[in-house]
Design a protein around this motif. Sequence first.
Motif, PDB file in Angstrom:
ATOM      1  N   UNK A  39       0.844  -1.191   0.000  1.00  7.36           N
ATOM      2  CA  UNK A  39       0.000   0.000   0.000  1.00  7.36           C
ATOM      3  C   UNK A  39       0.878   1.240   0.000  1.00  7.36           C
ATOM      4  N   UNK A  97       2.998   1.969  -3.275  1.00  5.15           N
ATOM      5  CA  UNK A  97       2.294   2.664  -4.355  1.00  5.15           C
ATOM      6  C   UNK A  97       2.002   4.111  -3.984  1.00  5.15           C
ATOM      7  N   UNK A  98       1.634   4.302  -2.730  1.00  3.13           N
ATOM      8  CA  UNK A  98       1.254   5.625  -2.283  1.00  3.13           C
ATOM      9  C   UNK A  98       2.428   6.593  -2.323  1.00  3.13           C
ATOM     10  N   UNK A  99       3.620   6.096  -1.994  1.00  2.00           N
ATOM     11  CA  UNK A  99       4.768   6.988  -1.886  1.00  2.00           C
ATOM     12  C   UNK A  99       5.574   7.101  -3.174  1.00  2.00           C
ATOM     13  N   UNK A 100       5.482   6.099  -4.027  1.00  2.00           N
ATOM     14  CA  UNK A 100       6.283   6.140  -5.248  1.00  2.00           C
ATOM     15  C   UNK A 100       5.432   6.430  -6.469  1.00  2.00           C
ATOM     16  N   UNK A 101       4.106   6.465  -6.310  1.00  2.00           N
ATOM     17  CA  UNK A 101       3.239   6.700  -7.460  1.00  2.00           C
ATOM     18  C   UNK A 101       2.996   5.414  -8.214  1.00  2.00           C
ATOM     19  N   UNK A 102       1.989   5.407  -9.108  1.00  2.00           N
ATOM     20  CA  UNK A 102       1.613   4.154  -9.760  1.00  2.00           C
ATOM     21  C   UNK A 102       2.681   3.599 -10.701  1.00  2.00           C
ATOM     22  N   UNK A 138      10.851   5.774   4.740  1.00  2.00           N
ATOM     23  CA  UNK A 138      10.257   7.103   4.650  1.00  2.00           C
ATOM     24  C   UNK A 138       8.983   7.185   5.495  1.00  2.00           C
TER      25      UNK A 138
END
Lengths: 154, 409, 238
Positions: free
Chosen positions: B69, B72-77, B363
Amino acid sequence: MRRPLALAILAVLLPVLTGCGLRSGAAVSESGWTDKVDQTLGAAISSLGTTEVVLKNQANGHLTRSYVVVAVRDSQRTLAKEVQTFGSKQPPASKVADKRTAMRALGHALAVLDSASNAASGADIAARRTALLEVERTYQELSTLQTRLTGGGG
Amino acid sequence: MKKLLSLALGILTAIGGFVDIGDLVVNAQVGARFDLSMGLVVAVGVLGICVFAEMSGRVAVCSKRPTFDLVRERLGPRMGLLNLVASLIVTALTFVAEIGGVALALALISSVNPLLIVPLVGLMVWLVLWRAKFSLMENVLGLLGLALIVFAVALWKLGPDWGDLGHQMFTAAKPGDETWTTYAYYAVALFGAAMTPYEVFFFSSGGVEEGWEEKDLSTMRANVFVGFPLGGLLSLAIAGCASTLFGPLGVDVASLSQVALPVGVALGKIGLAVVLVGFVAATFGAACETGLSTGYSLGQYFGWQWGKYVKPGGATRFHLVLVVATFLAVGILMTGVDPILVTEASVVGSAVALPLTYFPILVVANDKDYMGEHINGPLANALGTVYLVLVVLAAVAALPLLVITGMGS
Amino acid sequence: MDDRFAMDNRLDGQALDAALHLLDRQVIDEDGLLVCKVDDLEISFYDFGSPPAVTRILTGPAALVPRMSSRTGHLLRKRWISLGVQYADRDVPLAISLDHVVHLGSGVHLDVSREGLLDRQPPPDDGVRIRRLGELLGMKVESNHPELRGKVLDVRLEPVEGRYLLRHFVVGPGRPGSLLGYDRGDFNGPWLVAVVVERLHRHIRLASCANVSEADIDWDAGVVHLREDTTVDDVSFD
């Protein structure tokens, strides 16, 4: 986004591909050949050494029969694979005779492992003892051969 | 009393579940070739997985969001997808290796050809993933995995020169007949075997599965900081056994049977039986964990319902992924590929893919919004940064080293 | 605080950043079951009066695939459509109304059950034009203001009863790591990472955009024209 990504892929692939190219080069240098001989004879010594330990401990009653059967078969298979790649390699001109010697020794090692495998799965105690002696002798022979062909290294 | 018991259980399963096929094979190989000169690498790897697992467990507790989760949220799709593909490949490879490992271990017990056992193992793994309760699966396999402690007993029985072993370990005394490049390659492989990405997917998703709360944080820490290092000692014992028995004979480890041999030599048939049970439990447990991890990472990236905390009917896509993954793994093994080779590839792949999941976790562990008072302290951040540098170095070096050394031959 | 939720509700706050706090989050239904991801967000532009606002959560491949492809060309999106040319709604994503969102934290919590929840995004009402946030992100910014350079990195929203009004653009050079949140002053943290990301994003600014109309945005070329009266601010929260 696109360009850095492509660069990153390139950066990964380049060393890999050049590495592959270097390794699969047809002409084997003299030192490369010595390494190869060292590695293959090392594999034979490794397989024989393992089999020796296995047979000895089978005689002591330390190992179960199914384990012994699989362990010796594993040694056989590992060596057979190494010998196959080694056989397909072209030695430099000065080492053709060496390769013939090595191949003969390796063939003998395979035969010894084969009979050891048969003896280990059979019930004949005497045959097992003979096989063990044979494995020990071949182990020594190959060690000597390795020292001779690779000039003392390994 | 009950709390103490559950704490002990957690630690024991952490020890028993620590070792998987990668640890078994690579530690024995390294022990036979380099003696204990890489002991410090194992120690560094074990501390690394402790730091990483504690952080992801804490993040899972505080944010109620598992690893992917956050990826994806921190690195983008886009970066997330790249990450997903890389992690999936490595996890699937590990899954193949573990199933192959179970088959090899069962073959050592029965002397049946492993290829005939593989489909059966696949079926068993899938049944467990489908039907068994999460905690039952973890506890039973973790406890059975404790059988591998027999390696420590065997090492003591083999009676090595302890002073020698200690000297090799603390001076990183590389044997003269090996080059530094091979040494570096095996160091990276060992590092990858100790710090596999799937362990973290599994650990953080498992935290969500078992509904960890803030009060469980101390239990989680105890599991990690006591269980994992003791599991790491097992790794060292495996290496020590291989070094003591095989080192003088010049034997290289190329099969699972050889990994078990020192125990048979030292402790006889009973020892051999115990170690084989340990092999089966450790690899079967890891097969379940890696299998689940493929479903976890896909589900968490695409937002599907995942996990065993809902009934299989409530997480159908997740269970479909598990079926497909199992079929795929069995199919790959049925081509006759050597599971040991797959294992070696998977540990190197782990080293390559590790930064992709490590970095987002580091992070988020610093995000006050998510973590509240459980944000990373100075020590966690100092260690976290050191390991960030280490995992990036290992990832960059892994593939070139693999090629240059020809997989360490 | 309800212990289902991992953190305070962002909807109670003054502002939130769409890409940083909402996009790509997990959507969870009233029973705690997982529904989908926030693959994209619907933005409504109104012909009269009200400022543009985020109005729906978009999800499904039709929402996610265009975000994967580059802004110009939409190669992947075309391929995606060509895989099912016979479907009229191939390009229409699934949508969830923002009315259903009750809590926005580490996930997006809804007040309905997931069964039968997702339906296709409805066509816009008269006087409303709908776009996607994914289209807006990454657009080039053109402005006379000397500090506004680069791209639209994020959109700052003000939550107001089921609609999130667009208040500001986060503008800066499009460098990696924007979603990590270091640039919004949200958290400190491993020193090495913080220093690198803060340095990469030191030119990031907040530009007011409440009076941006759809016509100020060139959707095909990917350029946003900011008017003369745009005010510029520091990007961190409070």
